[in-house]
Design a protein around this motif. Sequence first.
Motif, PDB file in Angstrom:
ATOM      1  N   THR A 122       0.976  -1.488   0.034  1.00  0.00           N
ATOM      2  CA  THR A 122      -0.204   0.410  -0.196  1.00  0.00           C
ATOM      3  C   THR A 122       0.633   1.301   0.316  1.00  0.00           C
ATOM      4  OG1 THR A 122      -2.063  -0.908   1.061  1.00  0.00           O
ATOM      5  CG2 THR A 122      -1.838   1.223   1.082  1.00  0.00           C
ATOM      6  N   GLU A 123       2.210   0.942   0.315  1.00  0.00           N
ATOM      7  CA  GLU A 123       2.853   2.181   0.632  1.00  0.00           C
ATOM      8  C   GLU A 123       3.358   2.771  -0.691  1.00  0.00           C
ATOM      9  OE1 GLU A 123       7.418   3.646   3.599  1.00  0.00           O
ATOM     10  OE2 GLU A 123       6.018   2.052   3.667  1.00  0.00           O
ATOM     11  N   ARG A 124       3.100   1.298  -1.467  1.00  0.00           N
ATOM     12  CA  ARG A 124       5.258   1.621  -2.650  1.00  0.00           C
ATOM     13  C   ARG A 124       3.722   1.947  -3.701  1.00  0.00           C
ATOM     14  NH1 ARG A 124       8.382   3.555  -6.173  1.00  0.00           N
ATOM     15  NH2 ARG A 124       8.156   2.489  -7.753  1.00  0.00           N
ATOM     16  N   ALA A 125       2.372   1.876  -3.529  1.00  0.00           N
ATOM     17  CA  ALA A 125       1.184   2.518  -4.382  1.00  0.00           C
ATOM     18  C   ALA A 125       1.053   4.033  -4.042  1.00  0.00           C
ATOM     19  CB  ALA A 125       0.103   1.171  -4.208  1.00  0.00           C
ATOM     20  N   ARG A 126       0.616   4.049  -3.050  1.00  0.00           N
ATOM     21  CA  ARG A 126       0.560   5.636  -3.016  1.00  0.00           C
ATOM     22  C   ARG A 126       1.482   6.344  -3.208  1.00  0.00           C
ATOM     23  NH1 ARG A 126      -0.895   3.849   3.493  1.00  0.00           N
ATOM     24  NH2 ARG A 126      -3.473   3.827   3.423  1.00  0.00           N
ATOM     25  N   THR A 127       2.920   5.777  -3.026  1.00  0.00           N
ATOM     26  CA  THR A 127       3.555   6.538  -3.792  1.00  0.00           C
ATOM     27  C   THR A 127       4.166   7.099  -4.954  1.00  0.00           C
ATOM     28  OG1 THR A 127       5.500   6.055  -1.781  1.00  0.00           O
ATOM     29  CG2 THR A 127       6.661   6.697  -4.147  1.00  0.00           C
ATOM     30  N   VAL A 128       3.770   5.767  -5.879  1.00  0.00           N
ATOM     31  CA  VAL A 128       3.277   5.907  -7.122  1.00  0.00           C
ATOM     32  C   VAL A 128       2.926   6.363  -7.626  1.00  0.00           C
ATOM     33  CG1 VAL A 128       2.844   4.158  -9.138  1.00  0.00           C
ATOM     34  CG2 VAL A 128       4.738   3.347  -7.808  1.00  0.00           C
ATOM     35  N   VAL A 129       1.505   6.499  -7.090  1.00  0.00           N
ATOM     36  CA  VAL A 129      -0.200   7.359  -7.841  1.00  0.00           C
ATOM     37  C   VAL A 129       0.203   8.824  -7.505  1.00  0.00           C
ATOM     38  CG1 VAL A 129      -1.876   5.571  -7.267  1.00  0.00           C
ATOM     39  CG2 VAL A 129      -1.048   7.250  -5.328  1.00  0.00           C
ATOM     40  N   SER A 130       1.103   9.187  -6.011  1.00  0.00           N
ATOM     41  CA  SER A 130       1.183  10.418  -5.848  1.00  0.00           C
ATOM     42  C   SER A 130       2.897  11.292  -7.025  1.00  0.00           C
ATOM     43  CB  SER A 130       2.387  10.497  -4.640  1.00  0.00           C
ATOM     44  OG  SER A 130       2.424  12.225  -4.530  1.00  0.00           O
ATOM     45  N   ALA A 131       3.622  10.135  -7.554  1.00  0.00           N
ATOM     46  CA  ALA A 131       4.347  10.704  -8.179  1.00  0.00           C
ATOM     47  C   ALA A 131       4.013  10.641  -9.735  1.00  0.00           C
ATOM     48  CB  ALA A 131       5.346   9.742  -8.868  1.00  0.00           C
ATOM     49  N   VAL A 132       2.939  10.053  -9.943  1.00  0.00           N
ATOM     50  CA  VAL A 132       1.967  10.198 -11.419  1.00  0.00           C
ATOM     51  C   VAL A 132       1.640  10.921 -12.136  1.00  0.00           C
ATOM     52  CG1 VAL A 132       1.014   8.421 -12.585  1.00  0.00           C
ATOM     53  CG2 VAL A 132       2.653   7.610 -12.029  1.00  0.00           C
ATOM     54  N   ALA A 133       0.093  11.371 -11.043  1.00  0.00           N
ATOM     55  CA  ALA A 133      -0.877  12.748 -11.268  1.00  0.00           C
ATOM     56  C   ALA A 133      -0.339  14.165 -11.702  1.00  0.00           C
ATOM     57  CB  ALA A 133      -1.965  12.454 -10.001  1.00  0.00           C
ATOM     58  N   LEU A 134      -0.564  14.820 -12.017  1.00  0.00           N
ATOM     59  CA  LEU A 134       0.241  15.866 -12.167  1.00  0.00           C
ATOM     60  C   LEU A 134      -0.141  16.817 -11.027  1.00  0.00           C
ATOM     61  CD1 LEU A 134      -1.253  16.270 -15.623  1.00  0.00           C
ATOM     62  CD2 LEU A 134       0.681  15.183 -15.292  1.00  0.00           C
ATOM     63  N   VAL A 135       0.380  17.759 -11.195  1.00  0.00           N
ATOM     64  CA  VAL A 135       1.042  18.914  -9.990  1.00  0.00           C
ATOM     65  C   VAL A 135       0.124  20.473 -11.085  1.00  0.00           C
ATOM     66  CG1 VAL A 135       2.505  18.079  -8.309  1.00  0.00           C
ATOM     67  CG2 VAL A 135       2.799  19.438 -10.469  1.00  0.00           C
ATOM     68  N   PRO A 136       0.208  21.553 -10.078  1.00  0.00           N
ATOM     69  CA  PRO A 136      -0.265  22.650 -11.524  1.00  0.00           C
ATOM     70  C   PRO A 136       0.541  22.992 -12.768  1.00  0.00           C
ATOM     71  CG  PRO A 136      -0.612  22.914  -8.924  1.00  0.00           C
ATOM     72  CD  PRO A 136      -0.118  21.542  -8.709  1.00  0.00           C
ATOM     73  N   LYS A 137       2.207  22.881 -11.795  1.00  0.00           N
ATOM     74  CA  LYS A 137       3.217  22.920 -13.270  1.00  0.00           C
ATOM     75  C   LYS A 137       2.992  22.077 -14.037  1.00  0.00           C
ATOM     76  CE  LYS A 137       7.106  21.347 -10.885  1.00  0.00           C
ATOM     77  NZ  LYS A 137       8.711  21.306 -10.596  1.00  0.00           N
ATOM     78  N   ASP A 138       2.249  21.368 -13.839  1.00  0.00           N
ATOM     79  CA  ASP A 138       2.588  19.933 -15.024  1.00  0.00           C
ATOM     80  C   ASP A 138       1.538  20.964 -15.892  1.00  0.00           C
ATOM     81  OD1 ASP A 138       4.390  18.156 -14.100  1.00  0.00           O
ATOM     82  OD2 ASP A 138       2.824  17.499 -13.005  1.00  0.00           O
ATOM     83  N   TRP A 139       1.022  21.582 -15.551  1.00  0.00           N
ATOM     84  CA  TRP A 139      -0.785  21.711 -16.387  1.00  0.00           C
ATOM     85  C   TRP A 139      -0.059  23.059 -17.342  1.00  0.00           C
ATOM     86  CZ3 TRP A 139      -5.311  18.990 -17.685  1.00  0.00           C
ATOM     87  CH2 TRP A 139      -5.152  18.006 -16.399  1.00  0.00           C
ATOM     88  N   GLY A 140       0.850  23.648 -16.520  1.00  0.00           N
ATOM     89  CA  GLY A 140       1.198  25.138 -16.980  1.00  0.00           C
ATOM     90  C   GLY A 140       0.991  25.819 -16.076  1.00  0.00           C
ATOM     91  N   ASP A 141       2.149  26.830 -16.430  1.00  0.00           N
ATOM     92  CA  ASP A 141       2.436  28.640 -15.488  1.00  0.00           C
ATOM     93  C   ASP A 141       1.545  29.447 -14.662  1.00  0.00           C
ATOM     94  OD1 ASP A 141       5.644  27.499 -15.966  1.00  0.00           O
ATOM     95  OD2 ASP A 141       5.056  29.552 -17.325  1.00  0.00           O
ATOM     96  N   ALA A 142       0.434  28.613 -15.530  1.00  0.00           N
ATOM     97  CA  ALA A 142      -0.710  29.646 -15.020  1.00  0.00           C
ATOM     98  C   ALA A 142      -1.857  28.944 -14.159  1.00  0.00           C
ATOM     99  CB  ALA A 142      -1.511  30.019 -16.854  1.00  0.00           C
ATOM    100  N   TYR A 143      -1.477  27.651 -13.606  1.00  0.00           N
ATOM    101  CA  TYR A 143      -2.652  27.151 -12.867  1.00  0.00           C
ATOM    102  C   TYR A 143      -1.930  26.803 -11.595  1.00  0.00           C
ATOM    103  CZ  TYR A 143      -5.102  24.179 -16.625  1.00  0.00           C
ATOM    104  OH  TYR A 143      -5.881  24.149 -18.018  1.00  0.00           O
TER     105      TYR A 143
END
Length: 282
Positions: free
Chosen positions: A85-106
Amino acid sequence: MMRKVGMAAALLVSGMLVAGCSGGSSKGGPFGLGVSDSPTASQSSTRTPEPPPPPSPDPVTPEPDTTSATPRPTTTPRADVTLTTERARTVVSAVALVPKDWGDAYVPQEQNYEHTALDRVITGTDCKQALQGTTPGALATMDRYVYIPDGKPSVDNLSKTLATSSATVYSTTLAARTDMQTGLADARRCPNQVLGGDEKLNGIQVLDLTVEGIDEVHVARAQWISGHGGAPFQYVWVTARQGQMVLTAAVVDRGDKTYESAKNQAIDALAKMVARTTVYLR
């Protein structure tokens, strides 16, 4: 309906892109704009919730869709990866995008930026979505909600483009594929859906793609309606499965008021998550 494209062509695809068929936020639809998120609404309730509507027929094993061919994997079947479960949480946290991945305005959505509950969202026979237990076979999930502000005060603080990315890892490929196919079957069965809170999707159109290097890809479009958001806007949703991981990206462009801009952003976002999955899920 099937259409085969290469990855480069997929990034330019102008076909119909899909709606939030499965998964979602317990706050209220794909953008978490449930009634409780309004600054003027009560943040707690002592009322006993009404039971959810009946689920769609056989939600674990959806009935075969007769209007669209079932997508077939375009790669050699991937072996399931045993994850804690701990590894799975690390994976999804790394894969899902953060604001800067969408663009500077986000920027992050002020309320409900991250959502990690393994809520199971079912679509009832009345085409309303409701929470019912936890998602079968899911180990961890990460939904992140972002937006582009326009500097004007608004009830929901979401004035322009809304976007969300989601990564969910399952214990097996079968569990991932079953959950994805259930949502797609529901979207085809219910082209008009009530998502929760005051969010609705009307006129859902689903298109299946075959993209080299990705096990499954589905795109769709719909009209998104919210009491927070005013008039209907084009909603674009893209989802992909890589082995035992399901990835989604959704966009509503309330400034452009067409699906073209939203479509391009959603596909680009999905491509980034697919690339990360290859690195983190081994």
